[in-house]
Write a protein that holds these residues in place. Structure first.
Motif, PDB file in Angstrom:
ATOM      1  N   ALA A 133       0.854  -1.180   0.000  1.00 40.89           N
ATOM      2  CA  ALA A 133       0.000   0.000   0.000  1.00 40.89           C
ATOM      3  C   ALA A 133       0.894   1.236   0.000  1.00 40.89           C
ATOM      4  N   VAL A 134       0.339   2.345  -0.465  1.00 47.05           N
ATOM      5  CA  VAL A 134       1.124   3.573  -0.479  1.00 47.05           C
ATOM      6  C   VAL A 134       1.243   4.101   0.947  1.00 47.05           C
ATOM      7  N   ALA A 135       2.478   4.362   1.350  1.00 52.64           N
ATOM      8  CA  ALA A 135       2.664   4.931   2.678  1.00 52.64           C
ATOM      9  C   ALA A 135       2.314   6.410   2.629  1.00 52.64           C
ATOM     10  N   LEU A 136       1.609   6.848   3.609  1.00 59.18           N
ATOM     11  CA  LEU A 136       1.145   8.229   3.614  1.00 59.18           C
ATOM     12  C   LEU A 136       2.296   9.207   3.785  1.00 59.18           C
ATOM     13  N   ARG A 137       3.405   8.695   4.313  1.00 62.36           N
ATOM     14  CA  ARG A 137       4.453   9.655   4.652  1.00 62.36           C
ATOM     15  C   ARG A 137       5.092  10.282   3.418  1.00 62.36           C
ATOM     16  N   TRP A 138       5.112   9.574   2.287  1.00 60.68           N
ATOM     17  CA  TRP A 138       5.794  10.157   1.121  1.00 60.68           C
ATOM     18  C   TRP A 138       5.074  11.373   0.561  1.00 60.68           C
ATOM     19  N   PRO A 139       3.730  11.305   0.405  1.00 60.14           N
ATOM     20  CA  PRO A 139       3.049  12.553  -0.002  1.00 60.14           C
ATOM     21  C   PRO A 139       3.314  13.692   0.967  1.00 60.14           C
ATOM     22  N   LEU A 140       3.301  13.366   2.261  1.00 58.45           N
ATOM     23  CA  LEU A 140       3.518  14.425   3.246  1.00 58.45           C
ATOM     24  C   LEU A 140       4.919  15.010   3.138  1.00 58.45           C
ATOM     25  N   VAL A 141       5.904  14.103   3.048  1.00 61.71           N
ATOM     26  CA  VAL A 141       7.294  14.563   2.947  1.00 61.71           C
ATOM     27  C   VAL A 141       7.473  15.442   1.719  1.00 61.71           C
ATOM     28  N   LEU A 142       6.920  14.995   0.586  1.00 61.39           N
ATOM     29  CA  LEU A 142       7.067  15.761  -0.652  1.00 61.39           C
ATOM     30  C   LEU A 142       6.413  17.126  -0.530  1.00 61.39           C
ATOM     31  N   ALA A 143       5.198  17.153   0.016  1.00 56.83           N
ATOM     32  CA  ALA A 143       4.488  18.427   0.139  1.00 56.83           C
ATOM     33  C   ALA A 143       5.283  19.386   1.006  1.00 56.83           C
ATOM     34  N   LEU A 144       5.843  18.846   2.086  1.00 62.03           N
ATOM     35  CA  LEU A 144       6.613  19.688   3.005  1.00 62.03           C
ATOM     36  C   LEU A 144       7.876  20.215   2.323  1.00 62.03           C
ATOM     37  N   TYR A 145       8.558  19.322   1.613  1.00 62.36           N
ATOM     38  CA  TYR A 145       9.799  19.705   0.934  1.00 62.36           C
ATOM     39  C   TYR A 145       9.509  20.790  -0.121  1.00 62.36           C
ATOM     40  N   ASP A 146       8.447  20.572  -0.900  1.00 65.41           N
ATOM     41  CA  ASP A 146       8.070  21.564  -1.910  1.00 65.41           C
ATOM     42  C   ASP A 146       7.782  22.907  -1.252  1.00 65.41           C
ATOM     43  N   ALA A 147       7.041  22.867  -0.139  1.00 68.83           N
ATOM     44  CA  ALA A 147       6.656  24.114   0.518  1.00 68.83           C
ATOM     45  C   ALA A 147       7.885  24.848   1.050  1.00 68.83           C
ATOM     46  N   ILE A 148       8.785  24.104   1.703  1.00 65.34           N
ATOM     47  CA  ILE A 148       9.958  24.757   2.305  1.00 65.34           C
ATOM     48  C   ILE A 148      10.822  25.396   1.215  1.00 65.34           C
ATOM     49  N   PHE A 149      11.097  24.632   0.158  1.00 66.70           N
ATOM     50  CA  PHE A 149      11.970  25.209  -0.860  1.00 66.70           C
ATOM     51  C   PHE A 149      11.241  26.260  -1.703  1.00 66.70           C
ATOM     52  N   GLY A 150       9.918  26.165  -1.760  1.00 65.14           N
ATOM     53  CA  GLY A 150       9.162  27.250  -2.390  1.00 65.14           C
ATOM     54  C   GLY A 150       9.370  28.549  -1.637  1.00 65.14           C
ATOM     55  N   LEU A 151       9.285  28.474  -0.317  1.00 65.89           N
ATOM     56  CA  LEU A 151       9.479  29.677   0.497  1.00 65.89           C
ATOM     57  C   LEU A 151      10.901  30.206   0.337  1.00 65.89           C
ATOM     58  N   ILE A 152      11.870  29.295   0.361  1.00 70.70           N
ATOM     59  CA  ILE A 152      13.271  29.720   0.205  1.00 70.70           C
ATOM     60  C   ILE A 152      13.460  30.414  -1.140  1.00 70.70           C
ATOM     61  N   ALA A 153      12.884  29.816  -2.193  1.00 70.80           N
ATOM     62  CA  ALA A 153      13.041  30.393  -3.532  1.00 70.80           C
ATOM     63  C   ALA A 153      12.468  31.806  -3.576  1.00 70.80           C
ATOM     64  N   PHE A 154      11.279  31.981  -3.008  1.00 66.48           N
ATOM     65  CA  PHE A 154      10.673  33.316  -3.054  1.00 66.48           C
ATOM     66  C   PHE A 154      11.454  34.311  -2.210  1.00 66.48           C
ATOM     67  N   ALA A 155      12.040  33.833  -1.117  1.00 72.52           N
ATOM     68  CA  ALA A 155      12.799  34.746  -0.255  1.00 72.52           C
ATOM     69  C   ALA A 155      14.098  35.193  -0.923  1.00 72.52           C
ATOM     70  N   LEU A 156      14.683  34.313  -1.737  1.00 73.03           N
ATOM     71  CA  LEU A 156      16.034  34.596  -2.234  1.00 73.03           C
ATOM     72  C   LEU A 156      16.065  35.116  -3.678  1.00 73.03           C
ATOM     73  N   PHE A 157      14.961  34.968  -4.395  1.00 73.75           N
ATOM     74  CA  PHE A 157      14.995  35.241  -5.833  1.00 73.75           C
ATOM     75  C   PHE A 157      15.405  36.676  -6.163  1.00 73.75           C
ATOM     76  N   ASP A 158      14.924  37.631  -5.365  1.00 72.10           N
ATOM     77  CA  ASP A 158      15.243  39.040  -5.615  1.00 72.10           C
ATOM     78  C   ASP A 158      16.740  39.276  -5.735  1.00 72.10           C
ATOM     79  N   PHE A 159      17.497  38.571  -4.903  1.00 68.85           N
ATOM     80  CA  PHE A 159      18.940  38.810  -4.864  1.00 68.85           C
ATOM     81  C   PHE A 159      19.632  38.314  -6.127  1.00 68.85           C
ATOM     82  N   LEU A 160      18.967  37.433  -6.885  1.00 68.12           N
ATOM     83  CA  LEU A 160      19.581  36.925  -8.105  1.00 68.12           C
ATOM     84  C   LEU A 160      19.354  37.870  -9.285  1.00 68.12           C
TER      85      LEU A 160
END
Lengths: 249, 225, 229
Positions: C199-226
């Motif tokens: 069966a699909v373990a629920l943790r992978w969707p959660l981990v992915l969603a969290l990872y996407d969200a964290i790096f999404g925030l990082i990208a938006f915070a840092l993009f101006d400087f590029l």
């Protein structure tokens, strides 16, 4: 200004490293299962902790750089990553030796700490090439800081995620520290952690001092109107320069 | 009110000083011509005024706002015509300008008005890469003027334009446009004729700042030596 | 100073970018072609006719990840080479609109590539039927694509104005994408099991969603400087 207090710090560092070595080799008991080889643990684990903390610290310094635009913060971040990279290579080597002793292979995929560590090292290995590929020193510093922050955030997240992967069955070393280690081993471990923390700080301060002195010399030379030593085009460099910092401080 | 005010403005590139302690001010409606040999810091000055570069030392005020702190208040009120047209080669002139109009929040009617003014309306649906350099320059002029900028920053605005084309764009970016302008030029005489104030730059330092009438021929000649 | 509405700007940037791609076909055909070729490479390299379970999941996702690198390398090139960056910075538009537009571009590219690559994979290599796996598979595609788009849009901007952009883009983005690969590959592995065991373990969707969200925030915070010079 970075040189201040460096001598006493170096002496304390040297003393605590020496003390750790003596304690680890002669005072701590031999491990029942791994025997003498287990002693590498006292070097390997603290080095790994310091490497990762150094990367995270470099990310924090990079945040300070982007906030203040003070190139000295970029320099601090650069030196932190530099020292941590060197520490990291020794971690991979000692880890490999340990894996060979404990599990019979030079590399094991089922130790999540080791695998995440390699991944982090591969990421940070691109830090210097990235800097080198940008000519304008100010943009180089800014892009390097963006990298350092992203990668610094990646370090803890990556460790958490790789650890989730279910294939890993071996007991993790770090969790052994508090619980299962016999008293003397625990004492030596914390001593080693202390000594290697000092070592990281000392090396960081040494390199900062050297970089600062070099920048000061260059600036003074420029003030005296001397031509630079090298003829021809300005050489590209991956190291940060402090020259756009403003007046001589 | 001065449109542009610099006090001891300095910008470095690594070890090299691109612009050193430049001080000047330009009144609204006036034209500043920036002259000097290659590598004198002319383009650096223009990019500083355009908020694309940050000053390292000194003060920089554009349209009444301190840079770089208030850069976002100035952006959108100035027009930069640089060496590159800043347009996508594979898009048509109209597509390019429509994108720029969206970025500036300008109504699309302005595009047709400008295209007609530079006599580019009939070729507006051709990709930029198929146009000659002169026509590309005219498209770039449209891009620069799209949002009715209060301050024009022009880097060799007449490059690649034949005399007829110059006549066409003159009312838009020339003296008769009545706009505040900073012009960088390699044609000193033409620039001096257009200017209210002439800045001579050499190796990042100001050699002279004077009204055209006060300039003797020797000053210009010495600048390029 | 009034700023144009960010949604208008994002749509305009997105439209321009897609139009550029339709004129030049620099990324999409290459990505599709690469994916199918990679399946052939795996067929010959592994000497297998069909795959299931972990191996199938890994082959599919590694292929998609490498195909995505082609787009990550190219997504900012027209802006860097033709002055689009400067024109954008000179406008009063919000800086992060460019990042958002590039993320959307990458998401669209990935969706198109997957329309080709996933069926091709099912026909060429996958042993069990794709149909039963499809609903859960779609979730993995969405969250996986999001991770690739977030990291690709940030690293693409970091690499494009360097002298070795073709090398630095992949070298920096691949380690950052390993957790995404881990998440999606482990997520879909049980779906590709021949007797449909796990069966699909629920943790992978959660981990992915969290990872996407964290790096999404990082990208938006840092993009101006590029974007600054």
């Amino acid at each position: 200004m970075y040189g201040k207090g460096l001598r006493p710090l170096s002496l304390i560092t040297a003393a605590s490293v020496a003390l750790t070595l003596v304690a680890a080799l002669f005072w701590a008991p031999n491990d029942a299962y791994l025997g003498f080889l287990q002693k590498i643990f006292y070097v390997h684990v603290p080095l790994a902790i310091l490497t990762l903390c150094g990367f995270v610290a470099a990310g924090l310094m990079a945040i300070a750089h982007l906030r203040t635009r003070d190139p000295r913060w970029d320099m601090r971040s650069y030196v932190a990553i530099h020292i941590s990279l060197i520490f990291g290579v020794t971690v991979l080597i000692t880890g490999s030796i340990w894996a060979r002793g404990a599990w019979g292979h030079w590399w094991v995929w089922n130790d999540p700490t080791l695998v995440s560590f390699l991944l982090v090292m591969l990421l940070y290995a691109t830090y210097q090439p990235l800097r080198f590929a940008i000519e304008d020193p100010e943009r180089q510093a800014r892009y390097a800081s963006v990298f350092a922050i992203t990668a610094g955030a990646f370090v803890p997240i990556n460790f958490a995620i790789v650890r989730l992967a279910p294939a890993y069955v071996h007991p993790r070393t770090l969790s052994n520290i508090s619980g299962n280690l016999p008293g003397r081993m625990q004492v030596v471990f914390y001593l080693a952690l202390f000594a290697i923390t000092l070592l990281w700080i000392t090396l960081w301060r040494f390199e900062m001092t050297a970089k600062h002195v070099a920048a000061q010399t260059r600036r003074l030379r420029a003030l005296l109107g001397e031509e630079s030593d090298e003829e021809g085009p300005v050489r590209r460099s991956a190291a940060p320069s402090l020259t756009h910092a403003g007046s001589v401080s | 009110m001065s449109a542009v005010a610099l006090r001891a403005l300095t910008r470095r590139y690594g070890e090299r000083t691109a612009l050193a302690e430049l001080t000047l001010s330009l009144e609204t409606g006036q034209t500043l011509a920036v002259l000097g040999p290659n590598g004198a810091g002319k383009t650096t000055l223009l990019r500083l005024l355009a908020t694309l570069l940050r000053p390292h030392d000194g003060e920089l005020e554009v349209l009444g706002h301190r840079l770089p702190a208030d850069g976002w208040l100035v952006r959108g009120r100035l027009g930069l015509l640089a060496h590159e047209p800043m347009l996508y080669r594979e898009l048509t002139v109209r597509e390019n300008l429509r994108l720029q109009a969206k970025l500036h929040g300008v109504a699309p009617a302005r595009i047709e008005e400008l295209l007609a003014a530079v006599a580019l309306d009939r070729r507006g649906n051709e990709p930029l890469r198929t146009l000659s350099r002169g026509l590309v320059q005219r498209a770039a002029i449209c891009r620069t003027l799209l949002h009715e900028p209060e301050l024009l920053l022009l880097d060799e605005p007449y490059a690649n334009l034949d005399p007829a084309a110059r006549q066409i764009v003159e009312p838009l970016i020339g003296r008769s446009s009545g706009r505040t302008r900073v012009i960088v030029s390699h044609d000193p005489q033409a620039a001096v004729n257009e200017a209210d104030l002439v800045l001579g730059l050499s190796r990042g330092r100001s050699v002279f700042i004077a009204a055209p009438a006060e300039l003797d021929d020797g000053a210009l000649a010495r600048l390029y030596e | 100073m009034t700023r144009p509405a960010s949604s208008t700007v994002v749509l305009a940037l997105l439209r321009a970018q897609l139009r550029l791609e339709l004129r030049t076909f620099e990324s999409l055909p290459a990505m599709c072609l690469f994916s199918v070729t990679a399946f052939l490479l795996f067929h010959f390299g592994l000497d297998v006719d069909s795959l299931s379970g972990n191996l199938a999941s890994g082959v599919l996702w590694v292929t998609l990840l490498l195909a995505a690198l082609l787009a990550i390398n190219r997504v900012y090139v027209a802006d860097a080479e033709q002055g689009g960056f400067d024109a954008f910075v000179l406008s009063p538009a919000e800086r992060s609109t460019l990042l958002l537009a590039k993320m959307l571009v990458l998401l669209i590219y990935l969706a198109v590539v997957e329309l080709v690559a996933v069926p091709a994979f099912a026909i060429l290599l996958l042993e069990p039927s794709l149909w039963q796996a499809l609903p859960s598979m779609l979730g993995a595609l969405v969250l996986g694509n999001l991770g690739i788009a977030v990291i690709g849009a940030l690293v693409g901007a970091l690499a494009v104005r360097t002298q070795a952009r073709d090398l630095l883009g992949p070298l920096v983005s691949l380690p950052l994408l390993v957790p995404v690969l881990l998440g999606v590959a482990r997520w879909t592995a049980p779906l590709f099991d021949a007797p449909r065991a796990g069966a699909v373990a629920l943790r992978w969707p959660l981990v992915l969603a969290l990872y996407d969200a964290i790096f999404g925030l990082i990208a938006f915070a840092l993009f101006d400087f590029l974007l600054e010079d």
